[in-house]
Motif scaffolding. Structure first.
Motif, mmCIF file in Angstrom:
data_model
loop_
_atom_site.group_PDB
_atom_site.id
_atom_site.type_symbol
_atom_site.label_atom_id
_atom_site.label_comp_id
_atom_site.label_asym_id
_atom_site.label_seq_id
_atom_site.Cartn_x
_atom_site.Cartn_y
_atom_site.Cartn_z
ATOM 1 N N SER A 6 0.759 -1.161 -0.170
ATOM 2 C CA SER A 6 -0.120 0.072 0.028
ATOM 3 C C SER A 6 0.863 1.078 0.120
ATOM 4 C CB SER A 6 -0.866 0.027 1.173
ATOM 5 O OG SER A 6 -0.318 -0.045 2.247
ATOM 6 N N THR A 7 2.230 1.294 0.488
ATOM 7 C CA THR A 7 2.854 2.304 0.405
ATOM 8 C C THR A 7 4.248 1.815 0.157
ATOM 9 O OG1 THR A 7 3.416 2.178 2.752
ATOM 10 C CG2 THR A 7 1.842 3.662 1.947
ATOM 11 N N GLY A 8 5.215 2.646 -0.409
ATOM 12 C CA GLY A 8 6.534 2.268 -0.928
ATOM 13 C C GLY A 8 7.253 3.075 -1.696
ATOM 14 N N GLU A 18 8.416 7.558 -4.073
ATOM 15 C CA GLU A 18 7.428 7.361 -3.087
ATOM 16 C C GLU A 18 6.191 7.227 -3.704
ATOM 17 O OE1 GLU A 18 6.357 9.482 0.356
ATOM 18 O OE2 GLU A 18 6.822 11.496 -0.734
ATOM 19 N N TYR A 19 5.182 6.427 -3.094
ATOM 20 C CA TYR A 19 3.832 6.148 -3.688
ATOM 21 C C TYR A 19 2.946 5.747 -2.301
ATOM 22 C CZ TYR A 19 4.230 0.968 -3.540
ATOM 23 O OH TYR A 19 4.181 -0.217 -3.193
ATOM 24 N N ARG A 20 1.856 5.983 -2.560
ATOM 25 C CA ARG A 20 0.755 5.477 -2.084
ATOM 26 C C ARG A 20 -0.209 4.908 -2.600
ATOM 27 N NH1 ARG A 20 -3.407 8.605 1.251
ATOM 28 N NH2 ARG A 20 -4.336 7.492 2.623
ATOM 29 N N THR A 42 3.352 13.457 -2.353
ATOM 30 C CA THR A 42 2.253 12.407 -2.022
ATOM 31 C C THR A 42 1.471 13.029 -0.797
ATOM 32 O OG1 THR A 42 3.441 10.534 -2.985
ATOM 33 C CG2 THR A 42 1.837 9.829 -1.192
ATOM 34 N N GLY A 43 2.231 13.433 0.146
ATOM 35 C CA GLY A 43 1.641 13.730 1.478
ATOM 36 C C GLY A 43 0.665 14.847 1.444
ATOM 37 N N ASP A 50 -8.046 9.539 -0.245
ATOM 38 C CA ASP A 50 -8.696 8.658 0.468
ATOM 39 C C ASP A 50 -10.286 9.121 0.108
ATOM 40 O OD1 ASP A 50 -6.628 7.349 2.531
ATOM 41 O OD2 ASP A 50 -6.292 9.439 2.301
ATOM 42 N N TYR A 63 1.604 9.356 -6.132
ATOM 43 C CA TYR A 63 3.147 9.320 -6.158
ATOM 44 C C TYR A 63 3.785 10.747 -6.162
ATOM 45 C CZ TYR A 63 3.666 10.120 -11.101
ATOM 46 O OH TYR A 63 3.941 10.885 -12.319
ATOM 47 N N SER A 64 4.958 10.664 -5.751
ATOM 48 C CA SER A 64 5.866 11.873 -5.616
ATOM 49 C C SER A 64 6.844 11.973 -6.746
ATOM 50 C CB SER A 64 6.586 12.132 -4.385
ATOM 51 O OG SER A 64 5.637 12.316 -3.259
ATOM 52 N N SER A 71 10.940 11.178 -2.601
ATOM 53 C CA SER A 71 11.643 10.521 -3.556
ATOM 54 C C SER A 71 12.882 11.142 -3.697
ATOM 55 C CB SER A 71 10.625 10.987 -5.046
ATOM 56 O OG SER A 71 9.530 10.373 -4.955
#
Length: 272
Positions: A6-8, A18-20, A42-43, A50, A63-64, A71
């Motif tokens: 789910s994240t990574g 980075e992604y979510r 992303t943040g 959501d 994603y960033s 990233s």
């Protein structure tokens, strides 16, 4: 293909991005891929991904880009065609790597421009629609003025501290974007030609008080696009209506996503 967590992080070229990911696997639902603004990450989307997932039942992938969030930083200065590079080189690889099978692109500001370049420059049958929040197709005087002002704010006020919450290397994120837009050669940047080659429905969400662009951007889309263009003007909102008027933005984007994804999948489900 190994299922994504789910994240990574995704390795694309020489960068770790980075992604979510929120929602079901791509085998079970279409995907909304979200492309952030020129100072986004992303943040910084907050809980809007959501909410969008809950409203559509689609998978939402955020994603960033390199140089943003957590990233990998980029080498500065960015090339002035950095949005073309993102759209025509990086994004195709990312979509393949996440197992994108069908869905829509949703971009904000720079991200909207990248989505437009991709949709017009890559005839990808998997993309069923493009939603753009405050897109730029040409450079306007108001854009340059506001970007010059935000540079002063970054260097003289608490803006740098605020942005550092969202970026591991905040100077890399800020000056990579700001430096490109303030380069005199960037004034000739124009991606309107890509709009004529978009073959899927388009939705544009524009704040009535956008400090970075005028209704000229909407006029260009209507002039150049042969595909349907739905426009929603959000009153009392500026460049980020999904933050300034989140319910209005959510309603417009989720309605577009549900309609487009439903039509193309021929299902009675909400977002199948």
């Amino acid at each position: 293909m190994t299922a994504l967590a789910s994240t990574g992080f995704l390795r694309i070229g020489s960068s770790d991005l980075e992604y979510r990911m929120i929602g079901p696997a791509p085998d079970d639902a279409p995907t909304i891929v979200m492309l952030h603004e020129g100072l986004g990450s992303t943040g910084l989307w907050g809980d809007f991904p959501d909410q969008l997932q809950a409203a559509t039942d689609a998978r939402v992938f955020v994603y960033s880009r390199a140089g943003y969030g957590a990233s990998t930083p980029v080498t500065l200065p960015r090339p002035l065609d950095y949005m073309h590079i993102e759209a025509l080189d990086i994004l195709p690889k990312l979509l393949d790597q996440i197992g994108f099978r069908r869905g829509i692109l949703l971009g904000h500001s720079d991200g909207a421009s990248i989505a437009a370049i991709y949709a017009g420059g890559v005839q990808d049958h998997r993309v069923r629609g493009v939603a753009m929040i405050a897109p730029h197709f040409v450079v306007e005087d108001v854009s340059v003025t506001s970007i010059r002002e935000i540079r002063r704010a970054y260097e003289t006020s608490g803006l740098k501290s605020k942005l550092s919450r969202w970026h591991g290397d905040v100077d890399n994120a800020f000056y990579g974007w700001n430096g490109a837009w303030l380069d005199p050669k960037f004034r000739s940047w124009d991606i309107s030609e890509y709009l004529a080659y978009i073959r899927v429905p388009v939705a544009i969400l524009q704040g009535a008080d956008d400090e970075y662009g005028t209704m000229r951007q909407i006029e260009i889309a209507r002039e150049e696009c042969y595909c349907p263009v739905d426009v929603t003007i959000v009153p009392d909102a500026g460049h980020s209506p999904h933050r300034e008027a989140p319910q209005a933005a959510l309603d417009a984007i989720s309605e577009f996503a549900l309609r487009i994804l439903h039509v193309h999948e021929g299902s009675q489900g909400r977002a199948a």
